[in-house]
Structures are given as structure tokens and as C-alpha cells.
Design a protein around this motif. Structure first.
Motif, PDB file in Angstrom:
ATOM      1  N   ILE A 143       0.845  -1.205   0.000  1.00 56.58           N
ATOM      2  CA  ILE A 143       0.000   0.000   0.000  1.00 56.58           C
ATOM      3  C   ILE A 143       0.874   1.247   0.000  1.00 56.58           C
ATOM      4  O   ILE A 143       0.625   2.202  -0.760  1.00 56.58           O
ATOM      5  N   GLY A 144       1.916   1.254   0.848  1.00 52.09           N
ATOM      6  CA  GLY A 144       2.823   2.406   0.896  1.00 52.09           C
ATOM      7  C   GLY A 144       3.512   2.654  -0.430  1.00 52.09           C
ATOM      8  O   GLY A 144       3.623   3.798  -0.890  1.00 52.09           O
ATOM      9  N   ILE A 145       3.970   1.596  -1.081  1.00 49.13           N
ATOM     10  CA  ILE A 145       4.639   1.738  -2.381  1.00 49.13           C
ATOM     11  C   ILE A 145       3.666   2.241  -3.444  1.00 49.13           C
ATOM     12  O   ILE A 145       4.010   3.110  -4.258  1.00 49.13           O
ATOM     13  N   LEU A 146       2.446   1.720  -3.426  1.00 51.79           N
ATOM     14  CA  LEU A 146       1.451   2.197  -4.397  1.00 51.79           C
ATOM     15  C   LEU A 146       1.134   3.678  -4.197  1.00 51.79           C
ATOM     16  O   LEU A 146       0.985   4.432  -5.168  1.00 51.79           O
ATOM     17  N   ILE A 147       1.058   4.106  -2.956  1.00 58.22           N
ATOM     18  CA  ILE A 147       0.800   5.531  -2.689  1.00 58.22           C
ATOM     19  C   ILE A 147       1.983   6.374  -3.158  1.00 58.22           C
ATOM     20  O   ILE A 147       1.797   7.466  -3.716  1.00 58.22           O
ATOM     21  N   LEU A 148       3.204   5.881  -2.950  1.00 52.58           N
ATOM     22  CA  LEU A 148       4.377   6.617  -3.438  1.00 52.58           C
ATOM     23  C   LEU A 148       4.371   6.726  -4.966  1.00 52.58           C
ATOM     24  O   LEU A 148       4.730   7.777  -5.521  1.00 52.58           O
ATOM     25  N   VAL A 183       4.161   6.428   6.306  1.00 52.43           N
ATOM     26  CA  VAL A 183       3.575   5.830   7.514  1.00 52.43           C
ATOM     27  C   VAL A 183       3.290   4.347   7.272  1.00 52.43           C
ATOM     28  O   VAL A 183       3.607   3.497   8.112  1.00 52.43           O
ATOM     29  N   PHE A 184       2.706   4.021   6.130  1.00 54.85           N
ATOM     30  CA  PHE A 184       2.441   2.616   5.803  1.00 54.85           C
ATOM     31  C   PHE A 184       3.748   1.821   5.710  1.00 54.85           C
ATOM     32  O   PHE A 184       3.846   0.708   6.222  1.00 54.85           O
ATOM     33  N   ILE A 185       4.731   2.394   5.055  1.00 52.93           N
ATOM     34  CA  ILE A 185       6.005   1.695   4.889  1.00 52.93           C
ATOM     35  C   ILE A 185       6.693   1.507   6.245  1.00 52.93           C
ATOM     36  O   ILE A 185       7.214   0.425   6.541  1.00 52.93           O
ATOM     37  N   TRP A 186       6.666   2.543   7.083  1.00 57.88           N
ATOM     38  CA  TRP A 186       7.297   2.413   8.396  1.00 57.88           C
ATOM     39  C   TRP A 186       6.585   1.348   9.237  1.00 57.88           C
ATOM     40  O   TRP A 186       7.243   0.568   9.936  1.00 57.88           O
ATOM     41  N   ASP A 199       2.497  11.699   0.412  1.00 59.02           N
ATOM     42  CA  ASP A 199       3.860  11.272   0.686  1.00 59.02           C
ATOM     43  C   ASP A 199       4.006  10.829   2.146  1.00 59.02           C
ATOM     44  O   ASP A 199       4.576   9.771   2.440  1.00 59.02           O
ATOM     45  N   ILE A 200       3.469  11.600   3.060  1.00 62.02           N
ATOM     46  CA  ILE A 200       3.521  11.260   4.483  1.00 62.02           C
ATOM     47  C   ILE A 200       2.743   9.983   4.765  1.00 62.02           C
ATOM     48  O   ILE A 200       3.209   9.092   5.485  1.00 62.02           O
TER      49      ILE A 200
END
Length: 122
Positions: free
Chosen positions: A58-63, A88-91, A83-84
Motif C-alpha cells: 500500500i505504501g509503495i502504491l501511494i508513493l 507511515v504505511f512503509i514504516w 507522501d507522508i
């Protein structure tokens, strides 16, 4: 004392009223107890890995969405918000894999040692 996952354990049970049949029952019950704990942690570990992979994806898709927004020169505010959110998802994915899964793996090593421990009846 704290149980270290690399140590070999010995359980000494002091009793003068346990017969040979009870010794076998108690030994099996103790080993099954720790086997159940191992299985529960194994399920948690598998579940946490799936959750971590999902959050990372999910974090990568948002990026990727943020990169697309940058090329379209949309609002800088929304790009920063997304971006934030992505980080947050990636962290959270990294947090689960690096800390929570590590703790579960250490517990599993302890449970395996407890399953294999020598039980002495004194």
C-alpha cells in the motif's frame, strides 16, 4: 532468571508421590503446552508477515501515486499529504517485520528448547 534461546533447559520436579505412569503423562502435558505456544506464535508470525507485506505494498502504491501527481503538477499540499501517508504505511510494515516478528522468532526458539528440555523427577 530470563530464559535464553540458545541454552539447553532442564526441569527438575521434586515429588515422592509421582509414579511412572504419571511421569509420562506430566512430561507429555508439559511438552504439549509449549508446542501449543509455539504453534500460536507461528500463526502470529505468518499473519504479521502478511500484514507487513500488505502495508508495504500500500505504501509503495501511494508513493507511485505521488510520483504521478508530481508530473502532473497538481497541488503540492496533496502530494506532501500522500507522501507522508505512504511513509507511515512503509514504516509500519518495517516496524512489524523488524521488531514484532523478531520477538516472535526469539519466543519460538525458547519454546523449541522448552519442548526439547530434559525433565527430571526427583
Amino acid at each position: 532468571t530470563a530464559l535464553k534461546p540458545s541454552e539447553k533447559y532442564t526441569l527438575r520436579i521434586h515429588s515422592d508421590c509421582i509414579d511412572e505412569n504419571e511421569k509420562m503423562i506430566y512430561t507429555k502435558a508439559i511438552k504439549n503446552y509449549y508446542m501449543d505456544k509455539y504453534i500460536v506464535d507461528n500463526r502470529k508470525l505468518k499473519n504479521d508477515r502478511k500484514i507487513s507485506a500488505f502495508l508495504g505494498l500500500i505504501g509503495i502504491l501511494i508513493l507511485i501515486f505521488v510520483i504521478i501527481l508530481e508530473y502532473q503538477e497538481n497541488s503540492v499540499l496533496w502530494m506532501r499529504v500522500f507522501d507522508i501517508v505512504a511513509w507511515v504505511f512503509i514504516w509500519e510494515a518495517v516496524d512489524i517485520m523488524a521488531f514484532k516478528c523478531k520477538e516472535l522468532r526469539i519466543n519460538q526458539l525458547k519454546y523449541l528448547n522448552l519442548i526439547d528440555m530434559n525433565i527430571e523427577y526427583i
